[in-house]
Design a protein around this motif. Structure first.
Motif, PDB file in Angstrom:
ATOM      1  N   ASP A 242      55.897  -9.945 143.686  1.00 63.75           N
ATOM      2  CA  ASP A 242      55.313  -8.308 143.865  1.00 63.75           C
ATOM      3  C   ASP A 242      54.431  -8.360 145.139  1.00 63.75           C
ATOM      4  O   ASP A 242      53.990  -7.935 146.357  1.00 63.75           O
ATOM      5  N   SER A 303      45.130   9.077 143.031  1.00 62.19           N
ATOM      6  CA  SER A 303      46.392   7.489 142.823  1.00 62.19           C
ATOM      7  C   SER A 303      46.010   6.782 141.730  1.00 62.19           C
ATOM      8  O   SER A 303      46.279   6.169 140.738  1.00 62.19           O
ATOM      9  N   ARG A 308      49.253   5.883 139.588  1.00 55.47           N
ATOM     10  CA  ARG A 308      50.716   5.274 140.266  1.00 55.47           C
ATOM     11  C   ARG A 308      50.177   5.430 141.646  1.00 55.47           C
ATOM     12  O   ARG A 308      49.079   5.501 142.178  1.00 55.47           O
ATOM     13  N   ARG A 309      50.721   4.284 142.513  1.00 55.37           N
ATOM     14  CA  ARG A 309      51.043   4.015 143.703  1.00 55.37           C
ATOM     15  C   ARG A 309      52.002   3.717 144.758  1.00 55.37           C
ATOM     16  O   ARG A 309      52.210   4.635 146.037  1.00 55.37           O
ATOM     17  N   ARG A 310      53.043   3.347 144.008  1.00 54.17           N
ATOM     18  CA  ARG A 310      53.888   3.368 145.190  1.00 54.17           C
ATOM     19  C   ARG A 310      54.336   4.158 146.005  1.00 54.17           C
ATOM     20  O   ARG A 310      54.928   4.744 147.061  1.00 54.17           O
ATOM     21  N   ARG A 422      57.274  -4.128 141.290  1.00 55.81           N
ATOM     22  CA  ARG A 422      57.695  -3.379 139.792  1.00 55.81           C
ATOM     23  C   ARG A 422      56.777  -3.942 138.876  1.00 55.81           C
ATOM     24  O   ARG A 422      56.095  -2.989 137.964  1.00 55.81           O
ATOM     25  N   SER A 423      55.858  -4.794 139.689  1.00 52.65           N
ATOM     26  CA  SER A 423      54.233  -4.413 138.342  1.00 52.65           C
ATOM     27  C   SER A 423      53.424  -3.102 138.170  1.00 52.65           C
ATOM     28  O   SER A 423      53.199  -3.747 137.384  1.00 52.65           O
ATOM     29  N   VAL A 424      53.517  -2.711 139.570  1.00 50.41           N
ATOM     30  CA  VAL A 424      52.679  -1.696 140.318  1.00 50.41           C
ATOM     31  C   VAL A 424      53.561  -0.052 139.780  1.00 50.41           C
ATOM     32  O   VAL A 424      54.559  -0.501 140.601  1.00 50.41           O
ATOM     33  N   ARG A 425      53.025   0.858 138.895  1.00 48.04           N
ATOM     34  CA  ARG A 425      53.906   2.076 138.692  1.00 48.04           C
ATOM     35  C   ARG A 425      53.631   2.517 140.154  1.00 48.04           C
ATOM     36  O   ARG A 425      52.828   2.102 140.894  1.00 48.04           O
TER      37      ARG A 425
END
Length: 425
Positions: A242, A303, A308-310, A422-425
């Protein structure tokens, strides 16, 4: 008060849990404002004008390439300096903490580099002083980004990151006004930026409680030798995918922005043939600034709220790409204004949310400074190499269309890559 009103964590590696307050955030934004002015205004205005003055008016393409080379040399030092400075700040043991000495030293080096840059009349001196300035920027910004990971809780980082992004836009505008309307010579413009960088850093340096390393904390880092520091810089992408994907996304999205925006003065002058290209650059920058500030603070906070960030990073890279592609297919003043709005939305959202996301994928608490230093290569590196790559695109494609197509492609690819995290939404 001259200090934070909440108690800092006992260990330098403790995960922060207490929200930082408005005064702390304001001082943090202030030091970034000074640094952004010092780094971005020369790139946008002073360096192109200074280098153009070193060439005849008939040699504008040579001037453009020389500008790219000056930025690229500084960029090479940036790539090396960021992780090393970050690793050194992780290991710094002083009564003032780990980060504060590097913030102060970096700001002073920026000021000295700018002051001396203003009196250079040759390319070699310009390269040396701009490189000095950029190394100082690396020192200060690496330590400041590490401070956010050290002191700001994860669920507040979108908001605080927004106050890194907002000064970015405001700094460009204030700096441009300063060097085009108040201090109108190159030397006085550089000196004004130098003074601003120092003055704006003082409140945060006085307010920051930077926890010193204890003996136990220092022991966890290993030997403070050249070999130990250099060996610690490597981050295995297989163990920390990540982190690697975030760095790759940052490089591409920032490169998308840099190769286009650092060429805008040349684009307005030689492609659109405007009578007052500098004035139009300031006008579009005002639009960009307003949109960026609103987007960075508002979307950074949003955010945090939605967790959520991505998706925000995906949208921001896409918006920047569309702005560049519009200029490629329909180069005109009207398109440039629309592009400024889209670029402001994209950059504001990206700086705020991606900075927060980056602090959430760092490999370990012990090496935050080094790890954010690597992350910051993906910010300052493209800014430094952007002019050279942009000049190369203009030469290779015989105009600015290829430049903006390359910018759009980089933005879209960078936006897509963030979905691999994957480790952060």
């Amino acid at each position: 008060m001259s200090a934070e009103t909440h108690r800092p964590p006992v260990s330098a590696y403790a995960e922060p849990t207490r929200p930082v307050r408005a005064g702390w955030i304001a001082a943090f934004a202030g030091v970034w404002l000074g640094l952004w002015m010092a780094q971005l205004v020369p790139v946008q205005v002073l360096l192109p004008l200074q280098i153009a003055a070193q060439h005849s008016s008939e040699q504008w393409l040579s001037s453009l390439v020389a500008y790219g080379l000056v930025s690229a040399v500084a960029g090479a030092f940036v790539v090396v300096a960021y992780p090393i400075v970050g690793a050194l700040s992780d290991r710094t043991r002083s009564r003032f903490g780990r980060r504060r000495p590097w913030i102060l030293g970096g700001v002073l080096l920026v000021a000295a580099g700018l002051a001396l840059l203003g009196v250079q009349t040759g390319t070699v001196g310009t390269v040396v002083m701009w490189t000095t300035t950029m190394v100082g920027f690396c020192m200060a910004s690496a330590a400041l980004t590490a401070v956010m990971a050290d002191r700001v809780p994860a669920d507040q980082r979108g908001l605080v990151s927004g106050w890194i992004s907002a000064p970015n836009a405001l700094g460009i505008l204030l700096g441009m006004v300063l060097v085009t309307a108040v201090f109108t010579t190159t030397a006085s413009g550089y000196l004004a930026l130098a003074v601003c960088a120092v003055v704006l850093a003082v409140p945060f340096l006085l307010r920051l409680h930077d926890v010193p390393l204890s003996d136990a904390d220092a022991a966890r880092l290993g030997p403070a030798t050249v070999r130990g520091i250099l060996s610690s810089i490597w981050v295995d992408p297989r163990r920390h995918p990540d982190f690697a994907w975030t760095v790759a996304s940052r490089v591409l999205i920032n490169l998308s922005n840099a190769i286009a925006t650092t060429m805008l003065l040349y684009f307005f002058t030689f492609a659109l043939g405007l009578d007052d290209p500098t004035g139009f650059l300031v006008f579009t920058t005002v639009i960009y600034m307003v949109v960026t500030i609103v987007a960075s603070v508002g979307l950074g906070k949003l955010s945090d709220v939605v967790g959520r960030r991505r998706v925000f990073v995906l949208a921001s890279g896409s918006a920047q790409a569309v702005a560049a592609l519009l200029l490629a297919v329909a180069p005109a003043q009207t398109t440039a204004i629309v592009g400024a709005v889209l670029l402001g939305l994209g950059q504001g959202c990206f700086f705020a949310v991606d900075q927060a996301l980056a602090t959430q994928v760092l490999p370990s608490a012990e090496t935050r400074g080094k790890d954010v230093g690597i992350m910051n290569i993906a910010l300052a590196g493209p800014q430094a190499f952007g002019p050279l790559l942009g000049a190369g695109a203009v030469v290779a494609f015989g105009g600015f269309t290829g430049l903006f197509v390359a910018s759009g492609a980089a933005g879209l690819l960078g936006a897509a890559i963030i979905l691999r995290v994957r480790s952060v939404r």
